[in-house]
Design an enzyme around this catalytic site. Structure first.
Site, PDB file in Angstrom:
ATOM      1  N   TYR A 148      13.643 -41.032  27.755  1.00  0.00           N
ATOM      2  CA  TYR A 148      13.040 -39.722  27.548  1.00  0.00           C
ATOM      3  C   TYR A 148      11.878 -39.744  26.562  1.00  0.00           C
ATOM      4  O   TYR A 148      11.437 -38.722  26.067  1.00  0.00           O
ATOM      5  CB  TYR A 148      14.117 -38.713  27.099  1.00  0.00           C
ATOM      6  CG  TYR A 148      15.259 -38.605  28.092  1.00  0.00           C
ATOM      7  CD1 TYR A 148      15.068 -38.926  29.440  1.00  0.00           C
ATOM      8  CD2 TYR A 148      16.519 -38.202  27.698  1.00  0.00           C
ATOM      9  CE1 TYR A 148      16.114 -38.841  30.353  1.00  0.00           C
ATOM     10  CE2 TYR A 148      17.571 -38.100  28.610  1.00  0.00           C
ATOM     11  CZ  TYR A 148      17.358 -38.426  29.938  1.00  0.00           C
ATOM     12  OH  TYR A 148      18.388 -38.338  30.835  1.00  0.00           O
ATOM     13  N   ASP A 211      22.859 -30.639  29.437  1.00  0.00           N
ATOM     14  CA  ASP A 211      22.220 -31.950  29.261  1.00  0.00           C
ATOM     15  C   ASP A 211      21.290 -31.867  28.050  1.00  0.00           C
ATOM     16  O   ASP A 211      21.097 -30.794  27.465  1.00  0.00           O
ATOM     17  CB  ASP A 211      21.447 -32.361  30.538  1.00  0.00           C
ATOM     18  CG  ASP A 211      21.397 -33.883  30.727  1.00  0.00           C
ATOM     19  OD1 ASP A 211      20.908 -34.588  29.810  1.00  0.00           O
ATOM     20  OD2 ASP A 211      21.835 -34.374  31.788  1.00  0.00           O
ATOM     21  N   GLY A 236      21.823 -29.396  25.057  1.00  0.00           N
ATOM     22  CA  GLY A 236      22.625 -29.820  23.911  1.00  0.00           C
ATOM     23  C   GLY A 236      23.033 -31.275  24.031  1.00  0.00           C
ATOM     24  O   GLY A 236      22.736 -31.930  25.033  1.00  0.00           O
ATOM     25  N   ASP A 237      23.707 -31.741  22.971  1.00  0.00           N
ATOM     26  CA  ASP A 237      24.170 -33.124  22.917  1.00  0.00           C
ATOM     27  C   ASP A 237      25.694 -33.094  23.046  1.00  0.00           C
ATOM     28  O   ASP A 237      26.366 -32.493  22.208  1.00  0.00           O
ATOM     29  CB  ASP A 237      23.738 -33.707  21.559  1.00  0.00           C
ATOM     30  CG  ASP A 237      24.154 -35.161  21.396  1.00  0.00           C
ATOM     31  OD1 ASP A 237      25.192 -35.569  21.974  1.00  0.00           O
ATOM     32  OD2 ASP A 237      23.457 -35.885  20.666  1.00  0.00           O
ATOM     33  N   PHE A 238      26.219 -33.722  24.088  1.00  0.00           N
ATOM     34  CA  PHE A 238      27.663 -33.566  24.315  1.00  0.00           C
ATOM     35  C   PHE A 238      28.535 -34.339  23.329  1.00  0.00           C
ATOM     36  O   PHE A 238      29.755 -34.191  23.332  1.00  0.00           O
ATOM     37  CB  PHE A 238      28.074 -33.792  25.775  1.00  0.00           C
ATOM     38  CG  PHE A 238      27.656 -35.089  26.447  1.00  0.00           C
ATOM     39  CD1 PHE A 238      27.724 -36.303  25.805  1.00  0.00           C
ATOM     40  CD2 PHE A 238      27.228 -35.057  27.783  1.00  0.00           C
ATOM     41  CE1 PHE A 238      27.376 -37.489  26.453  1.00  0.00           C
ATOM     42  CE2 PHE A 238      26.871 -36.244  28.446  1.00  0.00           C
ATOM     43  CZ  PHE A 238      26.944 -37.457  27.764  1.00  0.00           C
ATOM     44  N   ARG A 253      29.183 -39.866  36.862  1.00  0.00           N
ATOM     45  CA  ARG A 253      28.395 -41.022  36.426  1.00  0.00           C
ATOM     46  C   ARG A 253      28.000 -40.919  34.952  1.00  0.00           C
ATOM     47  O   ARG A 253      26.871 -41.212  34.569  1.00  0.00           O
ATOM     48  CB  ARG A 253      27.137 -41.161  37.299  1.00  0.00           C
ATOM     49  CG  ARG A 253      27.450 -41.539  38.725  1.00  0.00           C
ATOM     50  CD  ARG A 253      26.186 -41.639  39.559  1.00  0.00           C
ATOM     51  NE  ARG A 253      25.773 -40.345  40.063  1.00  0.00           N
ATOM     52  CZ  ARG A 253      26.163 -39.843  41.225  1.00  0.00           C
ATOM     53  NH1 ARG A 253      26.976 -40.520  41.978  1.00  0.00           N
ATOM     54  NH2 ARG A 253      25.733 -38.675  41.627  1.00  0.00           N
ATOM     55  N   HIS A 256      30.777 -44.312  32.390  1.00  0.00           N
ATOM     56  CA  HIS A 256      30.485 -45.757  32.424  1.00  0.00           C
ATOM     57  C   HIS A 256      29.368 -46.139  31.457  1.00  0.00           C
ATOM     58  O   HIS A 256      29.226 -47.295  31.105  1.00  0.00           O
ATOM     59  CB  HIS A 256      30.136 -46.219  33.858  1.00  0.00           C
ATOM     60  CG  HIS A 256      28.786 -45.752  34.305  1.00  0.00           C
ATOM     61  ND1 HIS A 256      28.602 -44.617  35.057  1.00  0.00           N
ATOM     62  CD2 HIS A 256      27.552 -46.263  34.098  1.00  0.00           C
ATOM     63  CE1 HIS A 256      27.310 -44.449  35.291  1.00  0.00           C
ATOM     64  NE2 HIS A 256      26.649 -45.432  34.716  1.00  0.00           N
ATOM     65  N   ASP A 257      28.575 -45.151  31.029  1.00  0.00           N
ATOM     66  CA  ASP A 257      27.478 -45.461  30.108  1.00  0.00           C
ATOM     67  C   ASP A 257      27.945 -45.661  28.670  1.00  0.00           C
ATOM     68  O   ASP A 257      27.136 -46.043  27.819  1.00  0.00           O
ATOM     69  CB  ASP A 257      26.444 -44.319  30.109  1.00  0.00           C
ATOM     70  CG  ASP A 257      25.487 -44.403  31.289  1.00  0.00           C
ATOM     71  OD1 ASP A 257      25.178 -45.535  31.724  1.00  0.00           O
ATOM     72  OD2 ASP A 257      25.048 -43.338  31.776  1.00  0.00           O
TER      73      ASP A 257
END
Ligand code: SAM
Length: 351
Positions: A148, A211, A236-238, A253, A256-257
């Protein structure tokens, strides 16, 4: 000694040549060969070459390779060079403006995944992915630091997610009957493509896409017509911020990150936001329990940074430790055209 078996030779050759096929596909897609042959089927190599501003010799090789891969068809002509048109695969998946276009994902593979794989030996030696070597930037958080940072890269990444979500979204949405849920929150829902598939499948459902701000600010770009007012976006930041309230949380998805520690942070935030009966839908590639496949998941792991691929029982354990009862874990591979890309789905509910 024994002569090598024909099937074995064929298999090992396919593996050695796999990268050439990928790159031929990426290149033909990038040079707009498939879009061109869709609007003007029946061009010769020389005519294609002129349109895509390339050499006749190189274009001919590329077209012939695409025919051999089942992406194009050639028609012989008496005493003349053959002409070309798209095969079914190309018209379904490789054009820029079809519903199941994978162009966004193909560009991401070419520009991001390919450079990472060209540093694979270093990645294996060092046990970390090679974002810095491949892109010259140190990345602590792959999303915020690598993807980003520039509009170009961000759009390319979002286009990739958007195209996969459009191809697989309906199957993810309908893997279970979710009609009892009225509100959903798609955590890391990116462009919102998946959210729109959910509202299409469930007339009574509203979906909030959650997101990072850098992603949410692009939502108009992907849905300029805002065709469905049941889809909304929250930035926002989860890992840090409060999550929107919902009956159903979607993690497609996402897990897995991240390593287990971070997964626990996220799952405990979801558990805190949940009331009894809330659901959590997980969509991931689930590794076989013996980690023997599928290759798609194991190969993807080679270029991942912090995260890891897990089996269904590993995901279940993570979910269960946050008070979720995993009701069903079921494969969705059903032989439909998009099954090759289809993740598997798991639905967990709070007790
Ligand atoms: N769920 C989408 C899908 O299935 O196509 C996108 C999956 S993509 C691999 C991961 C998404 O998580 C990206 O959209 C990314 O911006 C988002 N993400 C990453 N870190 C995040 C964070 N800390 N807070 C919120 N979203 C985040």
């Amino acid at each position: 000694g024994d002569e090598p078996r024909k099937e074995d030779l064929q298999r090992i050759t396919e593996l050695m040549d796999g990268f050439k096929a990928s790159k031929a596909l990426f290149t033909a897609s990038k040079m707009c060969v498939f879009d061109l042959l869709q609007s003007r089927p029946g061009l010769s190599a020389a005519q294609v070459a002129e349109e895509i501003k390339a050499s006749v010799k190189g274009t001919e090789c590329l077209l012939e390779a695409c025919v051999s891969l089942g992406l194009l068809k050639s028609k012989e002509r008496k005493c003349q060079k053959p002409v070309y048109e798209n095969a079914g695969l190309a018209s379904r998946f490789l054009l820029s403006d079809v519903p199941f276009s994978l162009q966004g994902y193909i560009q991401h593979c070419d520009k991001t995944v390919w450079p990472l794989f060209s540093h694979l030996e270093d990645a294996v030696r060092e046990g970390s992915n090679q974002h810095e070597k491949a892109f010259g930037k140190k990345s602590k958080d792959m999303f915020q630091d690598t993807f980003y940072n520039s509009l170009d890269v961000k759009l390319r990444f979002m286009n990739a997610m958007h195209s996969i979500a459009k191809v697989t979204g309906k199957a993810v949405a309908t893997a279970f009957d979710l009609s009892s849920f009225k509100t959903a929150c798609d955590l890391g829902g990116c462009s919102g493509a998946m959210a729109y598939e959910f509202t299409k499948s469930y007339p009574g459902l509203s979906v909030t896409v959650f997101d990072l701000p850098a992603v949410v600010e692009m939502s108009e770009h992907f849905h300029p017509l805002r065709t469905d007012n049941r889809v909304s976006f929250v930035a926002g930041d989860f890992f840090k911020d409060d999550l929107p309230k919902a009956d159903l949380y979607i993690l497609a998805r996402i897990l897995h990150d991240w390593p287990d520690e971070k997964v626990h942070v996220l799952l405990s935030k979801i558990a805190d936001a949940c009331t009894p009966g809330c659901g959590l839908l997980l969509s991931e590639i689930f590794l076989d329990e013996d980690r023997g496949g599928p290759s798609r998941g194991l190969l993807q792991a080679l270029s991942m940074s912090e995260g890891k691929q897990r089996s269904a029982s590993e995901y279940s354990l993570l979910l269960e430790s946050h008070g979720c009862a995993v009701l069903i874990a079921e494969t969705m591979l059903d032989g439909r055209t998009h099954s090759a890309l289809q993740s598997l789905n798991m639905l967990a509910q709070t007790e």
